[in-house]
Design a protein around this motif. Structure first.
Motif, PDB file in Angstrom:
ATOM      1  N   GLY A 109     -50.727 -42.128 -48.792  1.00  0.00           N
ATOM      2  CA  GLY A 109     -50.875 -40.720 -49.149  1.00  0.00           C
ATOM      3  C   GLY A 109     -51.987 -40.454 -50.141  1.00  0.00           C
ATOM      4  O   GLY A 109     -52.202 -39.305 -50.544  1.00  0.00           O
ATOM      5  N   LEU A 110     -52.733 -41.471 -50.523  1.00  0.00           N
ATOM      6  CA  LEU A 110     -53.801 -41.297 -51.515  1.00  0.00           C
ATOM      7  C   LEU A 110     -54.878 -40.350 -51.005  1.00  0.00           C
ATOM      8  O   LEU A 110     -55.315 -39.437 -51.733  1.00  0.00           O
ATOM      9  CB  LEU A 110     -54.411 -42.660 -51.866  1.00  0.00           C
ATOM     10  N   ASN A 111     -55.329 -40.546 -49.772  1.00  0.00           N
ATOM     11  CA  ASN A 111     -56.405 -39.710 -49.242  1.00  0.00           C
ATOM     12  C   ASN A 111     -55.981 -38.252 -49.150  1.00  0.00           C
ATOM     13  O   ASN A 111     -56.758 -37.336 -49.448  1.00  0.00           O
ATOM     14  CB  ASN A 111     -56.838 -40.227 -47.872  1.00  0.00           C
ATOM     15  N   TRP A 112     -54.734 -38.041 -48.733  1.00  0.00           N
ATOM     16  CA  TRP A 112     -54.192 -36.672 -48.663  1.00  0.00           C
ATOM     17  C   TRP A 112     -54.160 -36.034 -50.050  1.00  0.00           C
ATOM     18  O   TRP A 112     -54.558 -34.881 -50.234  1.00  0.00           O
ATOM     19  CB  TRP A 112     -52.797 -36.738 -48.045  1.00  0.00           C
ATOM     20  N   PHE A 116     -56.573 -32.272 -52.224  1.00  0.00           N
ATOM     21  CA  PHE A 116     -56.258 -31.071 -53.003  1.00  0.00           C
ATOM     22  C   PHE A 116     -56.324 -31.321 -54.508  1.00  0.00           C
ATOM     23  O   PHE A 116     -55.839 -30.527 -55.307  1.00  0.00           O
ATOM     24  CB  PHE A 116     -54.901 -30.483 -52.607  1.00  0.00           C
ATOM     25  N   GLY A 117     -56.977 -32.429 -54.902  1.00  0.00           N
ATOM     26  CA  GLY A 117     -57.307 -32.640 -56.306  1.00  0.00           C
ATOM     27  C   GLY A 117     -56.241 -33.265 -57.166  1.00  0.00           C
ATOM     28  O   GLY A 117     -56.391 -33.315 -58.399  1.00  0.00           O
TER      29      GLY A 117
END
Length: 246
Positions: A109-112, A116-117
Protein backbone atom coordinates in the motif's frame (compact mmCIF):
# COMPACT_ATOMS: atom_id res chain seq x y z
CA UNK A 1 10.33 5.41 27.93
CA UNK A 2 9.93 2.64 30.51
CA UNK A 3 6.35 1.36 30.76
CA UNK A 4 7.07 -1.62 33.01
CA UNK A 5 10.15 -3.70 33.83
CA UNK A 6 9.33 -5.80 30.76
CA UNK A 7 8.20 -3.26 28.17
CA UNK A 8 9.65 0.03 26.95
CA UNK A 9 8.35 2.46 24.33
CA UNK A 10 11.32 3.68 22.28
CA UNK A 11 9.78 5.12 19.12
CA UNK A 12 6.68 6.72 17.67
CA UNK A 13 5.72 9.82 15.73
CA UNK A 14 2.87 12.29 15.32
CA UNK A 15 0.21 9.68 16.13
CA UNK A 16 1.91 9.05 19.45
CA UNK A 17 4.48 10.72 21.68
CA UNK A 18 6.91 12.04 19.03
CA UNK A 19 9.79 9.96 20.34
CA UNK A 20 11.22 9.47 16.84
CA UNK A 21 10.41 10.25 13.20
CA UNK A 22 6.98 11.79 12.64
CA UNK A 23 5.63 8.80 10.64
CA UNK A 24 6.91 6.07 12.93
CA UNK A 25 4.40 3.76 14.55
CA UNK A 26 5.02 2.94 18.21
CA UNK A 27 8.16 0.85 18.59
CA UNK A 28 8.37 -1.29 21.70
CA UNK A 29 11.24 -3.10 23.41
CA UNK A 30 10.43 -6.39 25.12
CA UNK A 31 12.92 -6.97 27.95
CA UNK A 32 13.31 -10.69 28.51
CA UNK A 33 16.25 -10.45 30.91
CA UNK A 34 19.39 -11.38 29.02
CA UNK A 35 17.72 -10.72 25.65
CA UNK A 36 15.76 -7.84 24.12
CA UNK A 37 13.43 -7.74 21.12
CA UNK A 38 11.94 -4.85 19.19
CA UNK A 39 8.33 -4.92 18.10
CA UNK A 40 8.15 -3.08 14.77
CA UNK A 41 10.79 -0.85 13.19
CA UNK A 42 9.08 2.40 12.28
CA UNK A 43 9.29 4.39 9.06
CA UNK A 44 12.59 6.27 9.21
CA UNK A 45 13.58 7.03 12.80
CA UNK A 46 16.37 4.50 13.35
CA UNK A 47 18.95 6.85 14.90
CA UNK A 48 16.45 8.33 17.34
CA UNK A 49 15.12 4.90 18.26
CA UNK A 50 18.61 3.62 19.04
CA UNK A 51 19.35 6.76 21.08
CA UNK A 52 16.12 6.26 23.05
CA UNK A 53 17.03 2.65 23.79
CA UNK A 54 20.42 3.70 25.14
CA UNK A 55 18.90 6.59 27.13
CA UNK A 56 16.61 4.09 28.85
CA UNK A 57 19.68 2.23 30.08
CA UNK A 58 19.19 -0.73 27.75
CA UNK A 59 22.04 -2.48 25.96
CA UNK A 60 21.50 -2.30 22.20
CA UNK A 61 23.76 -5.31 21.73
CA UNK A 62 21.15 -7.44 23.54
CA UNK A 63 18.57 -6.83 20.80
CA UNK A 64 18.37 -10.26 19.18
CA UNK A 65 15.09 -9.97 17.26
CA UNK A 66 13.02 -7.40 15.40
CA UNK A 67 9.44 -8.66 15.29
CA UNK A 68 7.25 -7.10 12.61
CA UNK A 69 3.47 -7.11 13.07
CA UNK A 70 2.54 -6.30 9.45
CA UNK A 71 3.97 -4.85 6.27
CA UNK A 72 2.83 -1.22 6.32
CA UNK A 73 5.66 1.29 5.94
CA UNK A 74 5.17 3.03 9.30
CA UNK A 75 5.91 -0.35 10.91
CA UNK A 76 8.54 -1.81 8.59
CA UNK A 77 9.91 0.96 6.38
CA UNK A 78 13.03 1.38 8.54
CA UNK A 79 13.54 -2.34 9.03
CA UNK A 80 16.66 -2.75 6.86
CA UNK A 81 18.70 0.05 8.49
CA UNK A 82 17.54 -0.98 11.96
CA UNK A 83 18.55 -4.57 11.28
CA UNK A 84 22.00 -3.45 10.10
CA UNK A 85 22.47 -1.28 13.17
CA UNK A 86 21.56 -4.05 15.61
CA UNK A 87 22.46 -7.26 13.78
CA UNK A 88 19.15 -8.65 15.02
CA UNK A 89 17.20 -11.47 13.42
CA UNK A 90 14.07 -10.35 11.54
CA UNK A 91 10.87 -12.19 12.43
CA UNK A 92 7.71 -11.48 10.44
CA UNK A 93 4.29 -12.95 9.57
CA UNK A 94 4.34 -15.63 6.90
CA UNK A 95 1.78 -13.69 4.86
CA UNK A 96 3.78 -10.45 5.03
CA UNK A 97 7.29 -11.81 4.53
CA UNK A 98 7.35 -11.82 0.69
CA UNK A 99 6.42 -8.12 0.48
CA UNK A 100 9.03 -7.22 3.12
CA UNK A 101 11.74 -9.14 1.29
CA UNK A 102 10.99 -7.33 -1.97
CA UNK A 103 9.77 -3.96 -0.63
CA UNK A 104 6.73 -4.37 -2.88
CA UNK A 105 5.15 -0.91 -2.85
CA UNK A 106 1.91 -2.12 -4.41
CA UNK A 107 1.37 -5.05 -2.06
CA UNK A 108 2.14 -2.97 1.05
CA UNK A 109 0.00 0.00 0.00
CA UNK A 110 3.00 2.34 -0.02
CA UNK A 111 2.52 3.50 -3.61
CA UNK A 112 -1.18 4.15 -3.00
CA UNK A 113 -0.43 6.16 0.16
CA UNK A 114 2.19 8.22 -1.67
CA UNK A 115 -0.39 9.30 -4.26
CA UNK A 116 -2.40 11.32 -1.75
CA UNK A 117 0.59 12.55 0.27
CA UNK A 118 0.42 10.35 3.35
CA UNK A 119 4.00 9.19 2.76
CA UNK A 120 6.72 11.31 1.10
CA UNK A 121 7.02 10.78 -2.64
CA UNK A 122 10.80 10.41 -2.43
CA UNK A 123 10.76 7.68 0.23
CA UNK A 124 12.48 4.52 -0.91
CA UNK A 125 11.72 1.35 1.04
CA UNK A 126 14.76 -0.87 1.19
CA UNK A 127 14.14 -4.64 0.90
CA UNK A 128 15.08 -6.69 3.96
CA UNK A 129 15.54 -10.41 4.43
CA UNK A 130 13.18 -12.15 6.84
CA UNK A 131 15.01 -14.76 8.91
CA UNK A 132 11.98 -16.43 10.48
CA UNK A 133 8.29 -16.46 9.60
CA UNK A 134 5.48 -17.01 12.07
CA UNK A 135 1.79 -17.81 11.82
CA UNK A 136 -1.26 -18.23 14.05
CA UNK A 137 -0.44 -19.80 17.42
CA UNK A 138 3.35 -19.69 17.03
CA UNK A 139 5.32 -18.63 20.08
CA UNK A 140 8.29 -16.29 19.89
CA UNK A 141 10.78 -16.56 22.74
CA UNK A 142 12.50 -13.42 24.07
CA UNK A 143 14.75 -14.46 26.93
CA UNK A 144 12.48 -15.44 29.81
CA UNK A 145 9.37 -14.15 28.02
CA UNK A 146 7.20 -15.57 25.27
CA UNK A 147 4.90 -13.89 22.75
CA UNK A 148 2.02 -15.73 21.12
CA UNK A 149 1.18 -14.78 17.54
CA UNK A 150 -2.50 -13.96 17.03
CA UNK A 151 -3.61 -13.56 13.41
CA UNK A 152 -5.78 -10.42 13.23
CA UNK A 153 -6.43 -9.57 9.56
CA UNK A 154 -8.87 -6.83 8.66
CA UNK A 155 -6.71 -3.74 8.84
CA UNK A 156 -4.63 -5.50 6.20
CA UNK A 157 -3.63 -8.99 5.14
CA UNK A 158 -0.98 -10.65 7.28
CA UNK A 159 -1.71 -8.44 10.29
CA UNK A 160 -0.82 -9.95 13.67
CA UNK A 161 -1.20 -9.03 17.31
CA UNK A 162 1.08 -10.46 20.00
CA UNK A 163 0.01 -11.70 23.44
CA UNK A 164 2.58 -11.83 26.23
CA UNK A 165 2.34 -13.00 29.83
CA UNK A 166 4.75 -11.09 32.04
CA UNK A 167 5.75 -11.60 35.62
CA UNK A 168 2.94 -9.55 37.14
CA UNK A 169 0.69 -8.68 34.21
CA UNK A 170 -0.20 -9.63 30.64
CA UNK A 171 0.11 -7.53 27.51
CA UNK A 172 -1.59 -7.37 24.13
CA UNK A 173 0.52 -5.73 21.45
CA UNK A 174 -2.43 -4.96 19.20
CA UNK A 175 -0.51 -3.20 16.41
CA UNK A 176 -3.13 -1.49 14.18
CA UNK A 177 -6.04 -3.76 15.08
CA UNK A 178 -7.58 -1.65 17.84
CA UNK A 179 -6.83 1.53 19.78
CA UNK A 180 -7.84 3.44 22.89
CA UNK A 181 -11.59 3.95 23.04
CA UNK A 182 -12.26 1.06 20.67
CA UNK A 183 -11.15 2.89 17.53
CA UNK A 184 -9.95 1.02 14.44
CA UNK A 185 -8.27 1.78 11.10
CA UNK A 186 -10.39 0.36 8.29
CA UNK A 187 -9.12 1.50 4.89
CA UNK A 188 -10.54 1.60 1.36
CA UNK A 189 -7.88 -0.77 0.01
CA UNK A 190 -7.99 -4.26 -1.47
CA UNK A 191 -6.58 -6.09 1.56
CA UNK A 192 -8.73 -4.40 4.20
CA UNK A 193 -11.90 -6.30 5.11
CA UNK A 194 -14.83 -5.42 7.36
CA UNK A 195 -15.74 -9.07 7.91
CA UNK A 196 -12.18 -10.14 8.74
CA UNK A 197 -11.79 -7.11 10.99
CA UNK A 198 -14.93 -7.98 12.96
CA UNK A 199 -13.78 -11.59 13.41
CA UNK A 200 -10.33 -10.45 14.54
CA UNK A 201 -11.68 -8.01 17.12
CA UNK A 202 -14.00 -10.66 18.53
CA UNK A 203 -11.03 -13.02 18.74
CA UNK A 204 -9.07 -10.43 20.73
CA UNK A 205 -12.07 -9.71 22.96
CA UNK A 206 -12.08 -13.38 24.01
CA UNK A 207 -8.50 -13.14 25.33
CA UNK A 208 -7.47 -12.24 28.85
CA UNK A 209 -4.89 -9.47 29.20
CA UNK A 210 -4.19 -6.39 31.29
CA UNK A 211 -2.32 -3.90 29.10
CA UNK A 212 -3.37 -2.78 25.62
CA UNK A 213 -0.31 -1.64 23.69
CA UNK A 214 -1.41 -0.40 20.25
CA UNK A 215 0.80 1.06 17.54
CA UNK A 216 -0.49 4.62 17.80
CA UNK A 217 -1.79 7.07 20.39
CA UNK A 218 -2.69 6.24 23.98
CA UNK A 219 -1.57 3.14 25.88
CA UNK A 220 -3.57 1.40 28.63
CA UNK A 221 -1.43 -0.47 31.16
CA UNK A 222 -4.46 -1.67 33.12
CA UNK A 223 -7.94 -2.74 32.05
CA UNK A 224 -6.90 -2.52 28.43
CA UNK A 225 -9.45 -5.11 27.39
CA UNK A 226 -12.27 -2.57 27.72
CA UNK A 227 -11.14 -0.88 24.51
CA UNK A 228 -11.26 -4.14 22.56
CA UNK A 229 -14.70 -4.89 23.98
CA UNK A 230 -15.93 -1.46 22.89
CA UNK A 231 -14.83 -2.17 19.31
CA UNK A 232 -16.35 -5.66 19.40
CA UNK A 233 -19.68 -4.32 20.64
CA UNK A 234 -19.82 -1.90 17.71
CA UNK A 235 -19.10 -4.63 15.17
CA UNK A 236 -21.61 -6.96 16.79
CA UNK A 237 -24.40 -4.41 16.39
CA UNK A 238 -23.81 -4.57 12.62
CA UNK A 239 -22.04 -1.25 12.77
CA UNK A 240 -18.48 -0.04 12.65
CA UNK A 241 -16.30 1.22 15.50
CA UNK A 242 -15.09 4.81 15.25
CA UNK A 243 -12.16 5.41 12.93
CA UNK A 244 -8.80 6.48 14.30
CA UNK A 245 -8.02 8.38 11.09
CA UNK A 246 -10.58 10.71 9.53
Amino acid sequence: MRLTDEVYLVGGGDYGFNLSYRLDAHIYVVHGGDELALIDAGFAGTEEVLANIAADGLDVSKIKQIIITHYHADHAGALAPLQRATGAKVVAPREAAPAIRTADGDATGLNWAKKFGFYPEDFVWEPCEVDEEFEEGDRIRVGALELEAIATPGHCSGHYSLLMQGKDQSYLFASDAVFWGGAIILQNVADSSVQEYAASINKLAALDFDALLPSHLTISLKNGKRHVETAANSFNRIGLPKQLLD
